[in-house]
Motif scaffolding. Structure first.
Motif, PDB file in Angstrom:
ATOM      1  N   TRP A 117       0.880  -1.270  -0.035  1.00  0.00           N
ATOM      2  CA  TRP A 117       0.247  -0.049   0.071  1.00  0.00           C
ATOM      3  C   TRP A 117       0.815   1.343   0.016  1.00  0.00           C
ATOM      4  N   ALA A 118       0.271   2.021  -0.686  1.00  0.00           N
ATOM      5  CA  ALA A 118       1.141   3.533  -0.767  1.00  0.00           C
ATOM      6  C   ALA A 118      -0.068   4.782  -0.866  1.00  0.00           C
ATOM      7  N   PRO A 119       0.283   5.747  -0.474  1.00  0.00           N
ATOM      8  CA  PRO A 119      -0.809   6.904  -0.501  1.00  0.00           C
ATOM      9  C   PRO A 119      -1.344   7.061  -1.771  1.00  0.00           C
ATOM     10  N   GLU A 120      -0.363   7.083  -2.873  1.00  0.00           N
ATOM     11  CA  GLU A 120      -0.612   7.443  -3.912  1.00  0.00           C
ATOM     12  C   GLU A 120      -0.765   6.454  -5.250  1.00  0.00           C
ATOM     13  N   ALA A 121      -0.767   5.186  -4.587  1.00  0.00           N
ATOM     14  CA  ALA A 121      -0.553   4.164  -5.753  1.00  0.00           C
ATOM     15  C   ALA A 121      -2.195   3.841  -6.323  1.00  0.00           C
ATOM     16  N   LEU A 122      -2.307   3.633  -7.501  1.00  0.00           N
ATOM     17  CA  LEU A 122      -3.527   3.312  -8.288  1.00  0.00           C
ATOM     18  C   LEU A 122      -4.789   4.137  -7.757  1.00  0.00           C
ATOM     19  N   LEU A 123      -4.554   5.385  -7.883  1.00  0.00           N
ATOM     20  CA  LEU A 123      -5.642   6.396  -7.541  1.00  0.00           C
ATOM     21  C   LEU A 123      -6.643   6.524  -8.563  1.00  0.00           C
ATOM     22  N   GLY A 124      -7.641   6.234  -8.121  1.00  0.00           N
ATOM     23  CA  GLY A 124      -8.827   6.118  -9.178  1.00  0.00           C
ATOM     24  C   GLY A 124      -9.755   7.360  -8.849  1.00  0.00           C
ATOM     25  N   THR A 125     -10.841   7.319  -9.185  1.00  0.00           N
ATOM     26  CA  THR A 125     -11.952   8.526  -9.254  1.00  0.00           C
ATOM     27  C   THR A 125     -13.241   7.923  -8.660  1.00  0.00           C
ATOM     28  N   ARG A 126     -14.114   8.539  -7.704  1.00  0.00           N
ATOM     29  CA  ARG A 126     -15.074   8.008  -7.168  1.00  0.00           C
ATOM     30  C   ARG A 126     -16.394   8.237  -8.158  1.00  0.00           C
ATOM     31  N   LEU A 127     -17.377   7.564  -8.063  1.00  0.00           N
ATOM     32  CA  LEU A 127     -18.679   7.902  -8.767  1.00  0.00           C
ATOM     33  C   LEU A 127     -19.519   8.999  -8.354  1.00  0.00           C
ATOM     34  N   GLY A 128     -19.545   8.734  -6.894  1.00  0.00           N
ATOM     35  CA  GLY A 128     -20.523   9.907  -6.265  1.00  0.00           C
ATOM     36  C   GLY A 128     -19.963  11.410  -6.666  1.00  0.00           C
ATOM     37  N   GLY A 129     -21.260  12.171  -7.271  1.00  0.00           N
ATOM     38  CA  GLY A 129     -21.112  13.434  -7.372  1.00  0.00           C
ATOM     39  C   GLY A 129     -20.617  13.502  -9.114  1.00  0.00           C
ATOM     40  N   LYS A 130     -20.490  12.505  -9.592  1.00  0.00           N
ATOM     41  CA  LYS A 130     -20.039  12.808 -11.141  1.00  0.00           C
ATOM     42  C   LYS A 130     -21.313  12.650 -11.924  1.00  0.00           C
ATOM     43  N   THR A 131     -21.248  13.142 -13.019  1.00  0.00           N
ATOM     44  CA  THR A 131     -22.301  13.240 -14.152  1.00  0.00           C
ATOM     45  C   THR A 131     -22.347  11.977 -15.137  1.00  0.00           C
ATOM     46  N   LEU A 132     -23.242  11.442 -15.024  1.00  0.00           N
ATOM     47  CA  LEU A 132     -23.407  10.162 -16.265  1.00  0.00           C
ATOM     48  C   LEU A 132     -24.091  10.606 -17.243  1.00  0.00           C
ATOM     49  N   GLY A 133     -23.646  10.440 -18.447  1.00  0.00           N
ATOM     50  CA  GLY A 133     -24.466  10.978 -19.655  1.00  0.00           C
ATOM     51  C   GLY A 133     -24.799   9.658 -20.529  1.00  0.00           C
ATOM     52  N   ILE A 134     -26.091   9.369 -20.515  1.00  0.00           N
ATOM     53  CA  ILE A 134     -26.720   8.135 -20.909  1.00  0.00           C
ATOM     54  C   ILE A 134     -27.186   8.113 -22.392  1.00  0.00           C
ATOM     55  N   LEU A 135     -26.606   7.642 -23.233  1.00  0.00           N
ATOM     56  CA  LEU A 135     -26.915   7.540 -24.769  1.00  0.00           C
ATOM     57  C   LEU A 135     -27.976   6.474 -25.055  1.00  0.00           C
ATOM     58  N   GLY A 136     -29.062   6.952 -25.101  1.00  0.00           N
ATOM     59  CA  GLY A 136     -30.222   5.835 -25.324  1.00  0.00           C
ATOM     60  C   GLY A 136     -30.851   5.689 -24.017  1.00  0.00           C
ATOM     61  N   MET A 137     -31.974   6.090 -24.018  1.00  0.00           N
ATOM     62  CA  MET A 137     -32.617   6.051 -22.397  1.00  0.00           C
ATOM     63  C   MET A 137     -33.676   5.015 -22.716  1.00  0.00           C
TER      64      MET A 137
END
Length: 307
Positions: A117-137
């Motif tokens: 483990w390391a503080p900056e290893a494999l940093l990703g992005t959380r889903l919460g608060g992000k905008t999802l654009g759906i093409l085809g509803m």
């Protein structure tokens, strides 16, 4: 199926080649193809007079020339609805896998190169608060929206028609009449529309360049909706953050440059691959066949105006 009809199954483990498909079309009253069987106009022209129904084992029918079939008096049915929840699950799984860099982490573990483990290893992005654009509803797009709302995502969508308030309201979804507007806004784009002449390369190079460089694209629908070469170039250049793909523009012919990218998750068209979905698909095919054999309209009849 064999209890109800005189069934001539394809050899197990391989799709029919074109000659075998022509032979089947010439002797069958009902053909039951899958997505790997391309039923185009020349092939339909070789069909025998007995063929009256193509009962597709699957929801998508872009591998069948529905208009030519109808002109020849051949009905086409499909299996809508039964794949909805499973495909929406896979859409969420791909989002999580790309944004949280799961395959990169798995590769380190499988290759035995994890350094701890390391503080900056494999940093990703959380889903919460992000905008999802759906093409085809449609069904799948709405099912995906329900899941994404639980993760705290804001839902935006582009569709041929705006949803009724009774559907749009509970999802707190924002409609974009112009696709350009949605792709500019979204942190994640999910492709959930069918492949038709009007959706071919709907996400072309120009529209992909409108996306944020931090954005991710997910496709569980049809590969032809995205210009795959343009997508690959942008991913390689760092102009997009990542992609999760279950379908490809050239079927099994996956762009080899995509395989090299650590920020891309590739799956072998397994969005609907659950035991439950496959059984329900088969039941739908049987219902369409039996209803037709009884002299009635198949409940899942496909007409050109739907495409």
């Amino acid at each position: 199926m064999a209890e109800l009809f005189d069934v001539h199954p394809a050899p197990e483990g391989a799709p029919l080649d074109r000659e075998a498909l022509i032979a089947a079309l010439q002797e069958a009253d009902i053909l039951v193809p899958t997505i790997t069987d391309v039923i185009d106009a020349p092939l339909l022209g070789a069909a025998g007079d007995r063929l009256r129904l193509i009962a597709n084992y699957g929801a998508g029918v872009d591998h069948i020339d529905v208009a030519t079939a109808r002109q020849r008096g051949i009905l086409v049915s499909n299996t809508p609805g039964v794949l909805t929840e499973d495909t929406a699950d896979m859409g969420m799984a791909l989002m999580l896998a790309v944004l949280r860099r799961m395959t990169e982490g798995m590769a380190k573990m499988q290759e035995g190169v994890w350094e701890g483990w390391a503080p900056e290893a494999l940093l990703g992005t959380r889903l919460g608060g992000k905008t999802l654009g759906i093409l085809g509803m449609g069904r799948i797009g709405q099912a995906l929206a329900r899941r994404a709302r639980v993760f705290g995502m804001d839902i935006h969508y582009h569709n041929r028609r705006r949803l009724h308030e009774g559907l749009e309201g509970p999802l707190e979804a924002t409609f974009h009449e112009r696709l350009d507007s949605m792709v500019t806004t979204a942190d994640v784009i999910s492709v959930n529309c069918p492949h038709t002449p009007s959706t071919f390369h709907l996400l072309n190079a120009r529209r992909l360049k409108l996306m944020k460089p931090t954005a991710v694209i997910v496709n569980t629908s049809r590969g032809e909706v995205i210009d795959e070469n343009a997508l690959t170039r942008m991913l390689r250049a760092g102009e997009l953050a990542g992609a999760g793909l279950d379908v490809y523009e050239r079927g099994r012919g996956v762009n080899p440059r995509l395989r090299e990218l650590p920020n891309v998750v590739l799956l072998p068209h397994m969005g609907s691959a659950t035991r439950e979905a496959r059984l329900e698909m088969g039941e739908k095919v049987l219902i369409n066949m039996q209803t037709f054999a009884d002299g009635h309209r198949p409940p899942d009849l496909v007409v050109p105006s739907m495409l």
